[in-house]
Design a protein around this motif. Sequence first.
Motif, PDB file in Angstrom:
ATOM      1  N   LEU A 222       0.833  -1.196   0.000  1.00 42.27           N
ATOM      2  CA  LEU A 222       0.000   0.000   0.000  1.00 42.27           C
ATOM      3  C   LEU A 222       0.867   1.245   0.000  1.00 42.27           C
ATOM      4  O   LEU A 222       1.744   1.408   0.850  1.00 42.27           O
ATOM      5  CB  LEU A 222      -0.908   0.025   1.233  1.00 42.27           C
ATOM      6  CG  LEU A 222      -1.900  -1.119   1.397  1.00 42.27           C
ATOM      7  CD1 LEU A 222      -2.785  -0.877   2.615  1.00 42.27           C
ATOM      8  CD2 LEU A 222      -2.755  -1.321   0.140  1.00 42.27           C
ATOM      9  N   LEU A 223       0.592   2.136  -0.932  1.00 45.84           N
ATOM     10  CA  LEU A 223       1.247   3.433  -1.013  1.00 45.84           C
ATOM     11  C   LEU A 223       0.462   4.410  -0.147  1.00 45.84           C
ATOM     12  O   LEU A 223      -0.725   4.661  -0.391  1.00 45.84           O
ATOM     13  CB  LEU A 223       1.266   3.917  -2.463  1.00 45.84           C
ATOM     14  CG  LEU A 223       1.858   5.297  -2.719  1.00 45.84           C
ATOM     15  CD1 LEU A 223       3.365   5.308  -2.444  1.00 45.84           C
ATOM     16  CD2 LEU A 223       1.565   5.741  -4.156  1.00 45.84           C
ATOM     17  N   GLU A 224       1.091   4.971   0.888  1.00 47.32           N
ATOM     18  CA  GLU A 224       0.389   5.911   1.749  1.00 47.32           C
ATOM     19  C   GLU A 224       0.316   7.286   1.094  1.00 47.32           C
ATOM     20  O   GLU A 224       1.284   7.744   0.475  1.00 47.32           O
ATOM     21  CB  GLU A 224       1.092   6.024   3.108  1.00 47.32           C
ATOM     22  CG  GLU A 224       0.359   6.929   4.085  1.00 47.32           C
ATOM     23  CD  GLU A 224       0.885   6.857   5.498  1.00 47.32           C
ATOM     24  OE1 GLU A 224       0.641   7.812   6.262  1.00 47.32           O
ATOM     25  OE2 GLU A 224       1.524   5.845   5.854  1.00 47.32           O
ATOM     26  N   THR A 225      -0.824   7.945   1.230  1.00 45.25           N
ATOM     27  CA  THR A 225      -0.953   9.325   0.754  1.00 45.25           C
ATOM     28  C   THR A 225      -0.122  10.211   1.676  1.00 45.25           C
ATOM     29  O   THR A 225      -0.513  10.513   2.793  1.00 45.25           O
ATOM     30  CB  THR A 225      -2.432   9.771   0.742  1.00 45.25           C
ATOM     31  OG1 THR A 225      -3.012   9.552   2.037  1.00 45.25           O
ATOM     32  CG2 THR A 225      -3.223   8.989  -0.287  1.00 45.25           C
ATOM     33  N   HIS A 226       1.029  10.635   1.169  1.00 43.63           N
ATOM     34  CA  HIS A 226       2.024  11.280   2.035  1.00 43.63           C
ATOM     35  C   HIS A 226       2.998  12.062   1.166  1.00 43.63           C
ATOM     36  O   HIS A 226       3.108  11.819  -0.043  1.00 43.63           O
ATOM     37  CB  HIS A 226       2.777  10.206   2.824  1.00 43.63           C
ATOM     38  CG  HIS A 226       3.350  10.648   4.129  1.00 43.63           C
ATOM     39  ND1 HIS A 226       4.586  11.217   4.233  1.00 43.63           N
ATOM     40  CD2 HIS A 226       2.845  10.598   5.388  1.00 43.63           C
ATOM     41  CE1 HIS A 226       4.834  11.491   5.510  1.00 43.63           C
ATOM     42  NE2 HIS A 226       3.794  11.138   6.227  1.00 43.63           N
ATOM     43  N   ASP A 227       3.711  12.960   1.769  1.00 43.70           N
ATOM     44  CA  ASP A 227       4.775  13.796   1.191  1.00 43.70           C
ATOM     45  C   ASP A 227       4.550  14.141  -0.290  1.00 43.70           C
ATOM     46  O   ASP A 227       3.637  14.893  -0.607  1.00 43.70           O
ATOM     47  CB  ASP A 227       6.181  13.228   1.459  1.00 43.70           C
ATOM     48  CG  ASP A 227       6.336  11.737   1.298  1.00 43.70           C
ATOM     49  OD1 ASP A 227       6.613  11.073   2.302  1.00 43.70           O
ATOM     50  OD2 ASP A 227       6.164  11.246   0.174  1.00 43.70           O
ATOM     51  N   SER A 228       5.343  13.594  -1.216  1.00 44.35           N
ATOM     52  CA  SER A 228       5.262  14.010  -2.621  1.00 44.35           C
ATOM     53  C   SER A 228       3.953  13.611  -3.291  1.00 44.35           C
ATOM     54  O   SER A 228       3.591  14.162  -4.335  1.00 44.35           O
ATOM     55  CB  SER A 228       6.433  13.428  -3.416  1.00 44.35           C
ATOM     56  OG  SER A 228       6.371  12.007  -3.427  1.00 44.35           O
ATOM     57  N   HIS A 229       3.241  12.629  -2.730  1.00 45.82           N
ATOM     58  CA  HIS A 229       1.984  12.147  -3.306  1.00 45.82           C
ATOM     59  C   HIS A 229       0.923  12.119  -2.204  1.00 45.82           C
ATOM     60  O   HIS A 229       0.390  11.070  -1.856  1.00 45.82           O
ATOM     61  CB  HIS A 229       2.175  10.769  -3.929  1.00 45.82           C
ATOM     62  CG  HIS A 229       3.026  10.767  -5.167  1.00 45.82           C
ATOM     63  ND1 HIS A 229       4.378  11.024  -5.149  1.00 45.82           N
ATOM     64  CD2 HIS A 229       2.702  10.563  -6.468  1.00 45.82           C
ATOM     65  CE1 HIS A 229       4.861  10.965  -6.386  1.00 45.82           C
ATOM     66  NE2 HIS A 229       3.864  10.694  -7.208  1.00 45.82           N
ATOM     67  N   ARG A 230       0.609  13.282  -1.685  1.00 46.76           N
ATOM     68  CA  ARG A 230      -0.238  13.351  -0.505  1.00 46.76           C
ATOM     69  C   ARG A 230      -1.732  13.311  -0.820  1.00 46.76           C
ATOM     70  O   ARG A 230      -2.538  13.024   0.060  1.00 46.76           O
ATOM     71  CB  ARG A 230       0.091  14.596   0.302  1.00 46.76           C
ATOM     72  CG  ARG A 230      -0.442  15.885  -0.251  1.00 46.76           C
ATOM     73  CD  ARG A 230       0.020  17.116   0.531  1.00 46.76           C
ATOM     74  NE  ARG A 230       0.182  16.911   1.950  1.00 46.76           N
ATOM     75  CZ  ARG A 230       0.589  17.843   2.804  1.00 46.76           C
ATOM     76  NH1 ARG A 230       0.873  19.060   2.342  1.00 46.76           N
ATOM     77  NH2 ARG A 230       0.707  17.606   4.080  1.00 46.76           N
ATOM     78  N   THR A 231      -2.133  13.621  -2.042  1.00 44.65           N
ATOM     79  CA  THR A 231      -3.552  13.664  -2.363  1.00 44.65           C
ATOM     80  C   THR A 231      -4.023  12.372  -3.028  1.00 44.65           C
ATOM     81  O   THR A 231      -3.215  11.580  -3.528  1.00 44.65           O
ATOM     82  CB  THR A 231      -3.874  14.834  -3.305  1.00 44.65           C
ATOM     83  OG1 THR A 231      -3.262  14.580  -4.581  1.00 44.65           O
ATOM     84  CG2 THR A 231      -3.376  16.150  -2.742  1.00 44.65           C
ATOM     85  N   GLY A 232      -5.335  12.206  -3.045  1.00 47.33           N
ATOM     86  CA  GLY A 232      -5.898  11.063  -3.755  1.00 47.33           C
ATOM     87  C   GLY A 232      -5.568  11.102  -5.233  1.00 47.33           C
ATOM     88  O   GLY A 232      -5.294  10.071  -5.847  1.00 47.33           O
ATOM     89  N   ALA A 233      -5.582  12.303  -5.814  1.00 49.72           N
ATOM     90  CA  ALA A 233      -5.247  12.437  -7.230  1.00 49.72           C
ATOM     91  C   ALA A 233      -3.818  11.982  -7.499  1.00 49.72           C
ATOM     92  O   ALA A 233      -3.545  11.285  -8.497  1.00 49.72           O
ATOM     93  CB  ALA A 233      -5.435  13.887  -7.673  1.00 49.72           C
ATOM     94  N   ASP A 234      -2.884  12.341  -6.597  1.00 45.85           N
ATOM     95  CA  ASP A 234      -1.485  11.932  -6.764  1.00 45.85           C
ATOM     96  C   ASP A 234      -1.335  10.419  -6.713  1.00 45.85           C
ATOM     97  O   ASP A 234      -0.693   9.807  -7.579  1.00 45.85           O
ATOM     98  CB  ASP A 234      -0.624  12.544  -5.658  1.00 45.85           C
ATOM     99  CG  ASP A 234      -0.516  14.058  -5.744  1.00 45.85           C
ATOM    100  OD1 ASP A 234      -0.570  14.598  -6.863  1.00 45.85           O
ATOM    101  OD2 ASP A 234      -0.374  14.697  -4.686  1.00 45.85           O
ATOM    102  N   ALA A 235      -1.909   9.819  -5.673  1.00 47.56           N
ATOM    103  CA  ALA A 235      -1.762   8.372  -5.506  1.00 47.56           C
ATOM    104  C   ALA A 235      -2.475   7.612  -6.605  1.00 47.56           C
ATOM    105  O   ALA A 235      -1.954   6.611  -7.131  1.00 47.56           O
ATOM    106  CB  ALA A 235      -2.296   7.957  -4.133  1.00 47.56           C
ATOM    107  N   ALA A 236      -3.670   8.055  -6.964  1.00 47.80           N
ATOM    108  CA  ALA A 236      -4.439   7.363  -8.002  1.00 47.80           C
ATOM    109  C   ALA A 236      -3.723   7.414  -9.345  1.00 47.80           C
ATOM    110  O   ALA A 236      -3.761   6.453 -10.122  1.00 47.80           O
ATOM    111  CB  ALA A 236      -5.827   7.969  -8.112  1.00 47.80           C
TER     112      ALA A 236
END
Length: 293
Positions: free
Chosen positions: A137-151
């Motif tokens: 699981l990739l946590e929504t954090h630091d460089s990819h903190r938003t849902g848009a980033d992680a998705a």
Amino acid sequence: MRLAFSTLGLPGMPVPEVLRLASGAGFHGVELRAHPEEPVHPGLGLTERVEVVERFKDAGVQILCVAGYPKVAEGGEDAPVLAELRALLELARDLGAPYARVFPGGVDAGPAEGDATAVRRLRKGAAMATDLGVRVLLETHDSHRTGADAARVLRAVGHPGAGVLWDVLHTWLGGEDPETTHRMLAPYLGYVQVKDVASRSDSMPLPPGKGVLPLAQVMELLTRARDTAEGPDTSAGGGAADWLCWEYEKRWYPEVAELPALLPGVRDHLRGLLADAAQSRTGRRGVPRRTPR
């Protein structure tokens, strides 16, 4: 939905003490910080791993996740990151944990470079995870903190062995409302991590319900997803989640109250939010809700 708490903010707490607190306060699981300075980490030998499994089994508490520190979007060679990730995944397998947490970590990389690096590493990590019977699981954090980033990353990875840990604080700090975040993360959702703070400028942790995070809205979204999920397995998509995990952060905020004093109130508040969300959903489906006379 089952409740867990995280040992991320409990430096060095022995496993028996963690289990005593979890079982005594009615929590179903624990998210274990898998760092070398902790009792449980990838350097444990087989005998020690078996002992940890037996202790959790005897206590009736689930190891929800081993929370590690591979940074999949950070610059540098892939090999050390993938070796660290494999060791974490093997630990999760040996302990019977369904999930292993990784960070993005690519704060010094540009978005395109960070995405490409994370996608490349997570594709390999997802295949390893599936072979080992766990999920990364990739946590929504630091460089990819938003849902848009992680998705964006997980859509490109395109493998069910990779998913997302939704840290509600970070997506909120990133400017997303919970409904937008949930919609983005629904196909990849593993579980949800909650906490509370006083404001966007004050990161001092507060017990859930004492701050401004929209936790009630998050519970409504998760309850709706569970109501509409098809089949008994809601662990790999559809926006439904089986677990809600409270993150306790005394390690980084020494002034926070001690864990034993907080656990009962946190448990009751989260249960209350879930019950309210369930009642709200029942009312909207046309079943009369009880009202005071």
